[in-house]
Design a protein around this motif. Sequence first.
Motif, PDB file in Angstrom:
ATOM      1  N   ASN A 135       0.812  -1.081   0.129  1.00 50.82           N
ATOM      2  CA  ASN A 135       0.221   0.040  -0.134  1.00 50.82           C
ATOM      3  C   ASN A 135       1.011   1.501   0.061  1.00 50.82           C
ATOM      4  OD1 ASN A 135      -2.168  -1.788   0.364  1.00 50.82           O
ATOM      5  ND2 ASN A 135      -2.543  -1.167   2.325  1.00 50.82           N
ATOM      6  N   ALA A 136       2.023   1.291   0.679  1.00 48.63           N
ATOM      7  CA  ALA A 136       2.973   2.311   0.797  1.00 48.63           C
ATOM      8  C   ALA A 136       4.261   2.032   0.640  1.00 48.63           C
ATOM      9  CB  ALA A 136       2.668   3.100   2.153  1.00 48.63           C
ATOM     10  N   ILE A 137       5.189   2.692   0.258  1.00 55.92           N
ATOM     11  CA  ILE A 137       6.544   2.234   0.085  1.00 55.92           C
ATOM     12  C   ILE A 137       7.591   3.227   0.456  1.00 55.92           C
ATOM     13  CG2 ILE A 137       8.422   1.563  -1.631  1.00 55.92           C
ATOM     14  CD1 ILE A 137       6.141   0.528  -3.286  1.00 55.92           C
ATOM     15  N   ILE A 138       8.567   2.999   1.276  1.00 47.91           N
ATOM     16  CA  ILE A 138       9.499   4.019   1.865  1.00 47.91           C
ATOM     17  C   ILE A 138      10.631   3.643   1.116  1.00 47.91           C
ATOM     18  CG2 ILE A 138      10.714   4.880   3.651  1.00 47.91           C
ATOM     19  CD1 ILE A 138       8.373   4.149   5.335  1.00 47.91           C
ATOM     20  N   ILE A 139      11.531   4.434   0.278  1.00 48.27           N
ATOM     21  CA  ILE A 139      12.781   4.455  -0.273  1.00 48.27           C
ATOM     22  C   ILE A 139      13.796   5.034   0.901  1.00 48.27           C
ATOM     23  CG2 ILE A 139      14.245   5.341  -1.936  1.00 48.27           C
ATOM     24  CD1 ILE A 139      11.682   5.698  -3.801  1.00 48.27           C
ATOM     25  N   ALA A 140      14.388   4.177   1.501  1.00 49.38           N
ATOM     26  CA  ALA A 140      15.643   4.433   2.304  1.00 49.38           C
ATOM     27  C   ALA A 140      16.933   3.908   1.982  1.00 49.38           C
ATOM     28  CB  ALA A 140      15.163   4.101   3.777  1.00 49.38           C
ATOM     29  N   THR A 307       0.279  15.537  -7.151  1.00 49.19           N
ATOM     30  CA  THR A 307      -0.499  15.277  -6.000  1.00 49.19           C
ATOM     31  C   THR A 307       0.189  14.221  -5.089  1.00 49.19           C
ATOM     32  OG1 THR A 307      -1.482  13.158  -7.136  1.00 49.19           O
ATOM     33  CG2 THR A 307      -2.569  15.303  -7.337  1.00 49.19           C
ATOM     34  N   PRO A 308      -0.034  14.182  -3.898  1.00 49.72           N
ATOM     35  CA  PRO A 308       0.791  13.336  -2.718  1.00 49.72           C
ATOM     36  C   PRO A 308       0.594  11.832  -3.213  1.00 49.72           C
ATOM     37  CG  PRO A 308      -0.675  15.002  -1.644  1.00 49.72           C
ATOM     38  CD  PRO A 308      -1.120  15.018  -3.152  1.00 49.72           C
ATOM     39  N   SER A 309       1.875  11.096  -3.169  1.00 47.58           N
ATOM     40  CA  SER A 309       1.998   9.787  -3.588  1.00 47.58           C
ATOM     41  C   SER A 309       1.766   8.976  -2.394  1.00 47.58           C
ATOM     42  CB  SER A 309       3.443   9.706  -4.282  1.00 47.58           C
ATOM     43  OG  SER A 309       3.360   8.221  -4.289  1.00 47.58           O
ATOM     44  N   HIS A 310       1.916   7.578  -2.447  1.00 50.73           N
ATOM     45  CA  HIS A 310       1.991   6.718  -1.625  1.00 50.73           C
ATOM     46  C   HIS A 310       3.420   6.427  -1.116  1.00 50.73           C
ATOM     47  CE1 HIS A 310       2.062   4.401  -5.307  1.00 50.73           C
ATOM     48  NE2 HIS A 310       2.645   3.583  -4.592  1.00 50.73           N
ATOM     49  N   ILE A 311       4.322   6.906  -1.880  1.00 53.53           N
ATOM     50  CA  ILE A 311       5.670   6.473  -1.550  1.00 53.53           C
ATOM     51  C   ILE A 311       6.328   7.676  -0.893  1.00 53.53           C
ATOM     52  CG2 ILE A 311       7.815   6.155  -3.104  1.00 53.53           C
ATOM     53  CD1 ILE A 311       6.146   5.177  -5.446  1.00 53.53           C
TER      54      ILE A 311
END
Length: 488
Positions: A135-140, A307-311
């Motif tokens: 649903n959501a992804i964090i790039i770290a 627009t705001p993303s889920h990423i």
Amino acid sequence: MQQLQTKVAIIGAGSAGLSAWHAARKHTDDVVLIEEGPYGTTCARVGCMPSKLLIAAANTAHSARNAAMFGVAVNEVAVDGQAVMARVKRERDRFVDNVLSSMKSIPESHRLQGHARFIDPHTLAIGDHTQLTANAIIIATGSRPTWPRLLEGAGNRLIINDDVFDWETLPGSVAVVGPGVIGMELGQALSRLGVRTRTFGVGGAVGPFQSDKLRQLADETFNRELYLDPDATIEQVEQQGDGVAITFYERESRQKTTELFDYVLAATGRKPNVDQLGIEKAGVALDARGVPRFNRFTTQCLAQDNTPSHIFIAGDANQSVPLLHEAITEGKIAGRNAACLDDVQMGQRNVALAVVFTEPQMAIVGESRAALEARYGGCDCIAEGGVSFDDQGRARVMGENHGYLALYAEHGSGRFLGAEMLGPRAEHIAHLLAWALEQTLTVSQMLTMPFYHPVVEEGVRSGLRDLQASLKQGAGIAERCMECGPGD
């Protein structure tokens, strides 16, 4: 290929990724952490901690060599390179083990090993074994060193800071290219440990300074003990056997010379690790560097339609403020918001604080004067004061009386805005000033604080008094500067 689904996927198990994991887990158990390389964080393995271990050894050797200043006779200072590197690696491994121990709190079922790449905005391929939908992804994913093509002539004698901490002993000579944070810290440390060094730069920059005065002072100060040319001309870099020949123009004579070194250390910048993620398939807007555009208060990326993303993106991967404490803060914000997509919130961001662990130390609190003037639209609303540490009492007692502290404030309101410092104990003084800036104190309020005697912090009081004397007062001044105001 196995098919998995999760609420939150985090790419990267460094400082930002681990921080994001713990923050997300406060809101959901459905979190997956993905890591391609070894666990252990850049800070513990090849960054903050091992570099400070090397610096500690170097400063000990330097103090011993200069003990005669205090009437203390040290007959011989012998540096055992093998012993130095053995301690660096032994203590480094302890720090890494601490990080690895913390990884045990993350169940194996919530960890995936392998290179992640986007298949579409919600789907990641992990190696050749897993397809993960989130649903959501964090790039770290952190960053990696980069260098100009010229340095590739060094062949396998070209190294980066990571390689230094794999040495079994100290080499005889190293050419350092890039007098930024990494280059200045490692270059001075190696020089103090008896390694023949030369440090080359382009454009005149030294460390993080933007102030011409502090750049010049840093240049003069460091050149008293090592060769530093922040605006060098290197003509050729060529591997020769087990060494590398560098042809350059000597700083003072401007004569062309060729010198042989064991290694060339590239400290010329870092590149965010987003270019190998298939980021073009993530559906996010990219800046000119190919890095996702994002809101620094939410860490939320913008979609291609703005627009705001889920990423989300956190840590060195976004190249906003590539510092450990900032990475941890951004990870917390990203983890919380990725787990609560329907309630994304602004996270608290602290004032800018950066320290370079050379001697003298370098530090910046808030923004430089040039950056402040740009934010105020170029109007004359910035007051500056300062103090030299050449004759500061405690600094003279310690034999560390070199440097300058520049302080900035807003005319009219007297609000403290920031500082740049080269000098003794800058790491501690910078924290005090950062706390004052975080609390939006005025110069007058800062001067009401207690100052013990004799301490280096008394120099801060002297600088604040000088800043106070330069402030323009009056309602008209305050109103004008409020109208100009700092931009976003």
